[in-house]
Design a protein around this motif. Sequence first.
Motif, PDB file in Angstrom:
ATOM      1  N   LEU A  45      13.657  -7.219  30.784  1.00  0.00           N
ATOM      2  CA  LEU A  45      14.253  -5.250  31.233  1.00  0.00           C
ATOM      3  C   LEU A  45      12.993  -4.752  31.391  1.00  0.00           C
ATOM      4  O   LEU A  45      13.434  -3.428  31.854  1.00  0.00           O
ATOM      5  CB  LEU A  45      15.355  -5.384  30.767  1.00  0.00           C
ATOM      6  CG  LEU A  45      16.852  -6.267  30.783  1.00  0.00           C
ATOM      7  CD1 LEU A  45      17.416  -5.835  29.711  1.00  0.00           C
ATOM      8  CD2 LEU A  45      16.943  -6.193  32.392  1.00  0.00           C
ATOM      9  N   GLY A  46      11.933  -5.440  30.589  1.00  0.00           N
ATOM     10  CA  GLY A  46      10.988  -3.927  31.029  1.00  0.00           C
ATOM     11  C   GLY A  46      10.695  -3.086  29.367  1.00  0.00           C
ATOM     12  O   GLY A  46      10.629  -1.773  29.181  1.00  0.00           O
ATOM     13  N   ALA A  47      11.134  -3.557  28.947  1.00  0.00           N
ATOM     14  CA  ALA A  47      11.073  -2.934  27.526  1.00  0.00           C
ATOM     15  C   ALA A  47       9.868  -3.755  26.045  1.00  0.00           C
ATOM     16  O   ALA A  47       9.486  -4.151  26.987  1.00  0.00           O
ATOM     17  CB  ALA A  47      12.080  -2.834  26.736  1.00  0.00           C
ATOM     18  N   ASP A  48       9.272  -2.530  26.064  1.00  0.00           N
ATOM     19  CA  ASP A  48       8.110  -3.612  24.654  1.00  0.00           C
ATOM     20  C   ASP A  48       8.824  -3.580  23.019  1.00  0.00           C
ATOM     21  O   ASP A  48       9.533  -2.580  23.036  1.00  0.00           O
ATOM     22  CB  ASP A  48       7.138  -1.973  24.807  1.00  0.00           C
ATOM     23  CG  ASP A  48       5.770  -2.609  24.330  1.00  0.00           C
ATOM     24  OD1 ASP A  48       5.128  -3.946  24.594  1.00  0.00           O
ATOM     25  OD2 ASP A  48       5.754  -2.319  23.227  1.00  0.00           O
ATOM     26  N   GLY A  68      10.205  -7.907  17.317  1.00  0.00           N
ATOM     27  CA  GLY A  68      11.070  -8.250  16.326  1.00  0.00           C
ATOM     28  C   GLY A  68      10.042  -8.870  15.400  1.00  0.00           C
ATOM     29  O   GLY A  68       9.375  -9.279  14.990  1.00  0.00           O
ATOM     30  N   VAL A  69      11.024  -8.737  13.466  1.00  0.00           N
ATOM     31  CA  VAL A  69      10.197  -9.147  12.717  1.00  0.00           C
ATOM     32  C   VAL A  69      11.037  -9.781  11.349  1.00  0.00           C
ATOM     33  O   VAL A  69      12.821  -9.138  12.060  1.00  0.00           O
ATOM     34  CB  VAL A  69      10.097  -7.782  11.742  1.00  0.00           C
ATOM     35  CG1 VAL A  69       9.232  -8.430  10.267  1.00  0.00           C
ATOM     36  CG2 VAL A  69       8.817  -6.885  12.401  1.00  0.00           C
ATOM     37  N   ASP A  70      11.135 -10.669  11.076  1.00  0.00           N
ATOM     38  CA  ASP A  70      11.982 -11.692  10.108  1.00  0.00           C
ATOM     39  C   ASP A  70      11.198 -12.060   9.411  1.00  0.00           C
ATOM     40  O   ASP A  70       9.722 -12.627   9.610  1.00  0.00           O
ATOM     41  CB  ASP A  70      11.958 -12.024  11.230  1.00  0.00           C
ATOM     42  CG  ASP A  70      13.921 -13.746  10.832  1.00  0.00           C
ATOM     43  OD1 ASP A  70      15.103 -12.754  11.080  1.00  0.00           O
ATOM     44  OD2 ASP A  70      13.815 -14.299   9.551  1.00  0.00           O
ATOM     45  N   LEU A  71      11.592 -12.562   7.846  1.00  0.00           N
ATOM     46  CA  LEU A  71      11.244 -13.265   7.121  1.00  0.00           C
ATOM     47  C   LEU A  71      11.111 -14.342   7.332  1.00  0.00           C
ATOM     48  O   LEU A  71       9.711 -15.732   7.016  1.00  0.00           O
ATOM     49  CB  LEU A  71      12.261 -13.297   5.895  1.00  0.00           C
ATOM     50  CG  LEU A  71      11.643 -14.250   4.397  1.00  0.00           C
ATOM     51  CD1 LEU A  71      10.935 -13.319   4.322  1.00  0.00           C
ATOM     52  CD2 LEU A  71      12.822 -13.955   3.995  1.00  0.00           C
ATOM     53  N   VAL A  72      11.395 -15.807   8.440  1.00  0.00           N
ATOM     54  CA  VAL A  72      11.170 -16.528   8.694  1.00  0.00           C
ATOM     55  C   VAL A  72      11.105 -17.034  10.412  1.00  0.00           C
ATOM     56  O   VAL A  72      11.482 -16.133  10.502  1.00  0.00           O
ATOM     57  CB  VAL A  72      13.367 -17.456   8.802  1.00  0.00           C
ATOM     58  CG1 VAL A  72      12.843 -19.114   8.609  1.00  0.00           C
ATOM     59  CG2 VAL A  72      13.592 -17.170   7.086  1.00  0.00           C
ATOM     60  N   LEU A  89      15.572  -9.864  22.504  1.00  0.00           N
ATOM     61  CA  LEU A  89      14.432  -8.936  22.065  1.00  0.00           C
ATOM     62  C   LEU A  89      13.863  -9.851  23.342  1.00  0.00           C
ATOM     63  O   LEU A  89      13.050  -9.152  24.525  1.00  0.00           O
ATOM     64  CB  LEU A  89      13.627  -9.424  21.148  1.00  0.00           C
ATOM     65  CG  LEU A  89      13.627  -9.213  19.925  1.00  0.00           C
ATOM     66  CD1 LEU A  89      12.442  -9.505  18.543  1.00  0.00           C
ATOM     67  CD2 LEU A  89      13.749  -7.666  20.298  1.00  0.00           C
ATOM     68  N   ALA A  90      13.994 -11.153  24.242  1.00  0.00           N
ATOM     69  CA  ALA A  90      13.047 -11.630  25.158  1.00  0.00           C
ATOM     70  C   ALA A  90      13.990 -11.414  26.135  1.00  0.00           C
ATOM     71  O   ALA A  90      13.182 -10.688  27.188  1.00  0.00           O
ATOM     72  CB  ALA A  90      13.566 -13.243  25.086  1.00  0.00           C
ATOM     73  N   GLU A  91      14.983 -10.712  26.401  1.00  0.00           N
ATOM     74  CA  GLU A  91      15.721 -10.585  27.269  1.00  0.00           C
ATOM     75  C   GLU A  91      15.564  -9.005  27.563  1.00  0.00           C
ATOM     76  O   GLU A  91      15.464  -8.606  28.442  1.00  0.00           O
ATOM     77  CB  GLU A  91      17.141 -10.303  27.002  1.00  0.00           C
ATOM     78  CG  GLU A  91      18.218 -11.669  27.292  1.00  0.00           C
ATOM     79  CD  GLU A  91      19.743 -11.755  27.009  1.00  0.00           C
ATOM     80  OE1 GLU A  91      20.373 -11.503  27.114  1.00  0.00           O
ATOM     81  OE2 GLU A  91      20.354 -12.064  25.945  1.00  0.00           O
ATOM     82  N   ALA A 111       5.323 -13.540  25.756  1.00  0.00           N
ATOM     83  CA  ALA A 111       5.299 -12.305  26.837  1.00  0.00           C
ATOM     84  C   ALA A 111       4.573 -10.865  26.289  1.00  0.00           C
ATOM     85  O   ALA A 111       4.160 -11.055  25.303  1.00  0.00           O
ATOM     86  CB  ALA A 111       6.641 -11.595  26.781  1.00  0.00           C
ATOM     87  N   ALA A 112       3.241 -10.570  27.236  1.00  0.00           N
ATOM     88  CA  ALA A 112       2.721  -9.269  26.456  1.00  0.00           C
ATOM     89  C   ALA A 112       3.116  -8.318  25.901  1.00  0.00           C
ATOM     90  O   ALA A 112       2.513  -7.411  25.821  1.00  0.00           O
ATOM     91  CB  ALA A 112       2.242  -8.873  27.777  1.00  0.00           C
ATOM     92  N   ASN A 113       4.823  -8.278  26.476  1.00  0.00           N
ATOM     93  CA  ASN A 113       5.410  -6.850  25.935  1.00  0.00           C
ATOM     94  C   ASN A 113       6.723  -7.462  24.775  1.00  0.00           C
ATOM     95  O   ASN A 113       7.625  -6.595  24.520  1.00  0.00           O
ATOM     96  CB  ASN A 113       6.232  -6.135  27.188  1.00  0.00           C
ATOM     97  CG  ASN A 113       7.168  -6.647  27.662  1.00  0.00           C
ATOM     98  OD1 ASN A 113       6.740  -8.747  27.971  1.00  0.00           O
ATOM     99  ND2 ASN A 113       8.085  -6.546  28.559  1.00  0.00           N
ATOM    100  N   LEU A 114       6.017  -8.113  23.898  1.00  0.00           N
ATOM    101  CA  LEU A 114       7.241  -9.415  23.277  1.00  0.00           C
ATOM    102  C   LEU A 114       6.079  -9.504  22.100  1.00  0.00           C
ATOM    103  O   LEU A 114       5.609 -10.568  21.912  1.00  0.00           O
ATOM    104  CB  LEU A 114       7.651 -10.565  23.339  1.00  0.00           C
ATOM    105  CG  LEU A 114       8.498 -10.813  22.913  1.00  0.00           C
ATOM    106  CD1 LEU A 114       9.661 -10.206  22.397  1.00  0.00           C
ATOM    107  CD2 LEU A 114       8.760 -12.327  23.652  1.00  0.00           C
ATOM    108  N   ARG A 115       6.557  -9.193  20.852  1.00  0.00           N
ATOM    109  CA  ARG A 115       5.623  -9.149  19.821  1.00  0.00           C
ATOM    110  C   ARG A 115       6.819  -9.961  18.328  1.00  0.00           C
ATOM    111  O   ARG A 115       7.437  -8.737  18.279  1.00  0.00           O
ATOM    112  CB  ARG A 115       4.329  -8.001  19.002  1.00  0.00           C
ATOM    113  CG  ARG A 115       3.816  -7.905  19.721  1.00  0.00           C
ATOM    114  CD  ARG A 115       3.181  -6.105  18.895  1.00  0.00           C
ATOM    115  NE  ARG A 115       3.927  -5.922  19.717  1.00  0.00           N
ATOM    116  CZ  ARG A 115       4.163  -5.408  20.764  1.00  0.00           C
ATOM    117  NH1 ARG A 115       3.238  -4.958  21.326  1.00  0.00           N
ATOM    118  NH2 ARG A 115       5.220  -4.285  21.134  1.00  0.00           N
ATOM    119  N   LEU A 116       6.666 -11.027  17.809  1.00  0.00           N
ATOM    120  CA  LEU A 116       7.004 -11.303  17.099  1.00  0.00           C
ATOM    121  C   LEU A 116       6.603 -11.373  15.904  1.00  0.00           C
ATOM    122  O   LEU A 116       5.284 -12.159  15.733  1.00  0.00           O
ATOM    123  CB  LEU A 116       8.076 -12.680  17.835  1.00  0.00           C
ATOM    124  CG  LEU A 116       8.763 -12.419  18.762  1.00  0.00           C
ATOM    125  CD1 LEU A 116       9.364 -13.848  18.796  1.00  0.00           C
ATOM    126  CD2 LEU A 116      10.079 -12.003  18.184  1.00  0.00           C
TER     127      LEU A 116
END
Length: 204
Positions: A63-66, A69-73, A57-59, A81-86
Amino acid sequence: MRLLGPAELDASSVVANNAMNRGRRLRGYSRELGLNLAVALSGKTWLDLCCGEGHALAEAALLGADVTGVDLVGHFAVPPAANLRLVVASIPGWHPSGKFDLITVVHGLHYLGDKLGVLAEIAGWLTERGKFAANFDVASVEAGSRRKLLAALRSRGFVYDSRNRRISRTGPAVVEFPYEYLGADDTAGPNYTGQPAVVSHYRA
Ligand SMILES: C[S@@+](CC[C@H](N)C(=O)[O-])C[C@H]1O[C@@H](n2cnc3c(N)ncnc32)[C@H](O)[C@@H]1O
């Protein structure tokens, strides 16, 4: 056989297994899904369920994607990053607020309880030409006749690739499966990946 409910499954050592690979990069994602994700992502919205450490996701964010990511852990290992939500959450049970051009689950469906319920929800989260791709072994769903299960998936727009054990679809739909979820078996042992996995049980 005793079937586990959602809370018991989240606490199961099969799901919390530290030996599973949570660190795949974008190239590894592309290889596992049979897609070239790097060319498909610029300017797109991407939801990755069971995202592990979040490297792919970070990569993609670079590359300009929004990306979401969702994980139990919450073992995320990438800078914010502004365009990366975990998000730390258990699936099923988490719902996004928007729709996505790409939804993936890379070696995550193996650990979920109501796999068919999650597939149905994902269909409703795609944009008009949005793509879904995941690793999926139909043997991990116990619902009576395998032939009828595959027909139910196909008739609702899912494509199952039995050779590579992948499932995909293009475009959204309101999906309901003619199955009642009964619970999860975490004692089934290793699946085709070599890691212990969860078999989901249904009544037709
Ligand atoms: C084999 S790892 C794959 C991680 C990542 N997709 C990759 O390929 O690097 C499976 C991931 O599914 C996550 N997972 C298992 N059960 C989950 C659940 N109920 N909800 C969300 N994530 C879950 C695990 O925590 C783990 O990070």
